[in-house]
Design a protein around this motif. Sequence first.
Motif, PDB file in Angstrom:
ATOM      1  N   TYR A   1       0.835  -1.206   0.000  1.00  0.00           N
ATOM      2  CA  TYR A   1       0.000   0.000   0.000  1.00  0.00           C
ATOM      3  C   TYR A   1       0.867   1.252   0.000  1.00  0.00           C
ATOM      4  O   TYR A   1       0.597   2.220  -0.723  1.00  0.00           O
ATOM      5  CB  TYR A   1      -0.929   0.038   1.214  1.00  0.00           C
ATOM      6  N   ARG A   2       1.928   1.253   0.801  1.00  0.00           N
ATOM      7  CA  ARG A   2       2.781   2.437   0.876  1.00  0.00           C
ATOM      8  C   ARG A   2       3.498   2.682  -0.457  1.00  0.00           C
ATOM      9  O   ARG A   2       3.674   3.825  -0.879  1.00  0.00           O
ATOM     10  CB  ARG A   2       3.791   2.280   2.011  1.00  0.00           C
ATOM     11  N   VAL A   3       3.908   1.590  -1.118  1.00  0.00           N
ATOM     12  CA  VAL A   3       4.505   1.711  -2.451  1.00  0.00           C
ATOM     13  C   VAL A   3       3.479   2.289  -3.430  1.00  0.00           C
ATOM     14  O   VAL A   3       3.788   3.180  -4.230  1.00  0.00           O
ATOM     15  CB  VAL A   3       5.014   0.340  -2.938  1.00  0.00           C
ATOM     16  N   ALA A   4       2.252   1.771  -3.366  1.00  0.00           N
ATOM     17  CA  ALA A   4       1.195   2.259  -4.252  1.00  0.00           C
ATOM     18  C   ALA A   4       0.923   3.739  -4.014  1.00  0.00           C
ATOM     19  O   ALA A   4       0.811   4.530  -4.963  1.00  0.00           O
ATOM     20  CB  ALA A   4      -0.077   1.441  -4.042  1.00  0.00           C
ATOM     21  N   ARG A   5       0.813   4.118  -2.753  1.00  0.00           N
ATOM     22  CA  ARG A   5       0.504   5.522  -2.412  1.00  0.00           C
ATOM     23  C   ARG A   5       1.625   6.452  -2.866  1.00  0.00           C
ATOM     24  O   ARG A   5       1.375   7.555  -3.348  1.00  0.00           O
ATOM     25  CB  ARG A   5       0.288   5.636  -0.903  1.00  0.00           C
ATOM     26  N   LYS A   6       2.860   6.004  -2.723  1.00  0.00           N
ATOM     27  CA  LYS A   6       4.014   6.823  -3.093  1.00  0.00           C
ATOM     28  C   LYS A   6       4.148   6.943  -4.596  1.00  0.00           C
ATOM     29  O   LYS A   6       4.387   8.037  -5.126  1.00  0.00           O
ATOM     30  CB  LYS A   6       5.286   6.200  -2.499  1.00  0.00           C
ATOM     31  N   HIS A   7       4.030   5.849  -5.350  1.00  0.00           N
ATOM     32  CA  HIS A   7       4.351   5.865  -6.775  1.00  0.00           C
ATOM     33  C   HIS A   7       3.125   6.060  -7.667  1.00  0.00           C
ATOM     34  O   HIS A   7       3.191   6.816  -8.637  1.00  0.00           O
ATOM     35  CB  HIS A   7       5.069   4.571  -7.157  1.00  0.00           C
ATOM     36  N   ALA A   8       2.033   5.375  -7.382  1.00  0.00           N
ATOM     37  CA  ALA A   8       0.850   5.501  -8.230  1.00  0.00           C
ATOM     38  C   ALA A   8       0.062   6.759  -7.914  1.00  0.00           C
ATOM     39  O   ALA A   8      -0.488   7.403  -8.811  1.00  0.00           O
ATOM     40  CB  ALA A   8      -0.046   4.270  -8.085  1.00  0.00           C
TER      41      ALA A   8
ATOM     42  N   THR B   1       0.539  13.968  -4.780  1.00  0.00           N
ATOM     43  CA  THR B   1       0.949  12.827  -5.592  1.00  0.00           C
ATOM     44  C   THR B   1       2.460  12.783  -5.647  1.00  0.00           C
ATOM     45  O   THR B   1       3.148  13.655  -5.135  1.00  0.00           O
ATOM     46  CB  THR B   1       0.399  12.939  -7.027  1.00  0.00           C
ATOM     47  N   SER B   2       2.980  11.742  -6.258  1.00  0.00           N
ATOM     48  CA  SER B   2       4.423  11.579  -6.325  1.00  0.00           C
ATOM     49  C   SER B   2       5.070  12.464  -7.376  1.00  0.00           C
ATOM     50  O   SER B   2       6.273  12.421  -7.565  1.00  0.00           O
ATOM     51  CB  SER B   2       4.767  10.111  -6.618  1.00  0.00           C
ATOM     52  N   GLY B   3       4.260  13.250  -8.104  1.00  0.00           N
ATOM     53  CA  GLY B   3       4.822  14.219  -9.026  1.00  0.00           C
ATOM     54  C   GLY B   3       5.029  13.701 -10.434  1.00  0.00           C
ATOM     55  O   GLY B   3       5.561  14.399 -11.295  1.00  0.00           O
TER      56      GLY B   3
ATOM     57  N   VAL C   1      -4.123   8.465 -13.194  1.00  0.00           N
ATOM     58  CA  VAL C   1      -5.149   7.618 -13.800  1.00  0.00           C
ATOM     59  C   VAL C   1      -4.545   6.318 -14.297  1.00  0.00           C
ATOM     60  O   VAL C   1      -5.111   5.231 -14.109  1.00  0.00           O
ATOM     61  CB  VAL C   1      -5.854   8.361 -14.950  1.00  0.00           C
ATOM     62  N   GLY C   2      -3.388   6.396 -14.919  1.00  0.00           N
ATOM     63  CA  GLY C   2      -2.756   5.199 -15.463  1.00  0.00           C
ATOM     64  C   GLY C   2      -2.040   4.362 -14.443  1.00  0.00           C
ATOM     65  O   GLY C   2      -1.655   3.224 -14.717  1.00  0.00           O
ATOM     66  N   GLY C   3      -1.833   4.909 -13.269  1.00  0.00           N
ATOM     67  CA  GLY C   3      -1.152   4.169 -12.223  1.00  0.00           C
ATOM     68  C   GLY C   3       0.335   4.017 -12.472  1.00  0.00           C
ATOM     69  O   GLY C   3       0.970   4.878 -13.082  1.00  0.00           O
ATOM     70  N   TRP C   4       0.884   2.912 -12.021  1.00  0.00           N
ATOM     71  CA  TRP C   4       2.330   2.654 -12.086  1.00  0.00           C
ATOM     72  C   TRP C   4       2.550   1.164 -12.249  1.00  0.00           C
ATOM     73  O   TRP C   4       1.786   0.362 -11.712  1.00  0.00           O
ATOM     74  CB  TRP C   4       2.995   3.141 -10.799  1.00  0.00           C
TER      75      TRP C   4
END
Length: 351
Positions: free
Chosen positions: A204-211, A285-287, A215-218
């Motif tokens: 979850y933390r990886v998702a929150r940081k990178h995605a 967001t992660s920018g 819209v397209g996610g990571w």
Amino acid sequence: MTASSHQRSERAQLDPFEALSGDVPPRDQRDLMAHPFFSLSKSRRAAPIHYKAGDVELQVYAVAEHGMATIWDADVLIWAASQILAAQDRGLPTSRFFRFTPYQLLNGIGRTTGARSYFLIKGALTRLQSTVIRTSIRQGEHWRRQQFSWINEWEELATRSGRVEGMEFVLPEWLYQGIVDRRLVLAIDPDYFELTGGIERWLYRVARKHAGRQVGGWRFELRHLHAKSGSLARYSDFAIDIRAIARRQPLPGYALAIECTADRDELVHIRPVEKLCTTQPPIRTSGASGIRTSGANLSVHQAHGSQLSLWSGEANSACKDSKEESKSYYLDAQCGDNPSLSGPSRRERGR
């Protein structure tokens, strides 16, 4: 603690920060979300983590007696970050020196407040203090490596009968500066604390940081995720766990999908769904924009091990934006097995 030793402590040089009461929006520190600083296992881990991603290096060392700080122990640091930022939002002064009651901490991270939970807090603080981190993260203009523990010192105030009435701890300067710099903090979903699995919490933390809210996610290569996690599990076992998580979809605000490339490599596609979090201020967001893929050329030597737990539960090439991170590798040493200590039951869903 004697008077002389108290005078030598950091607390004698710092103004105390009294923890806030009531609901505080949970927020996490970006560096802690992006890198493998914590054990993901429920049983004691003594094997160190050695990780490199581009110019970033980190090593995490544990004391065999206590084991490495776990991702459940990291809830204490999330709570501290949330408290500091909530105080700033209210125009209140903050400090690395925290004063709080066990109830405030347990309630803030959604844990039960029974006697066992109070006991487990002390175990978490012990591991956070005894775990040593060496890292070049946030090195500034000149390269340097810093060494610290997650908590510099801590103390409890208890009655003769053993009832804990108050606690104190001091955060390291590295972590405190990473919290007060709001560019380095992200709001997280309160349901994060209900995730019982170590890999789920880390993912979850990886998702929150990178995605973030893209819209397209990571996308990550599954082997790269394995190295990025710092897990002691074999890659095959780690992959089974990730596939199971993708079937269950337990991550609040994110959906996972397993995809295959033409070379039969597995990718994990993480994308946001619905609303990520109801906390204020607005989520950062992660920018990055658009779909990103993180790949890795790995050099991995891994071993099975065990780790003491605080709480219960349990594309073929990289895009340019993730090139530095895709250079990561993870090395760890052998460690022995120890019985695990399970934590309290998960909190009831009240939202």
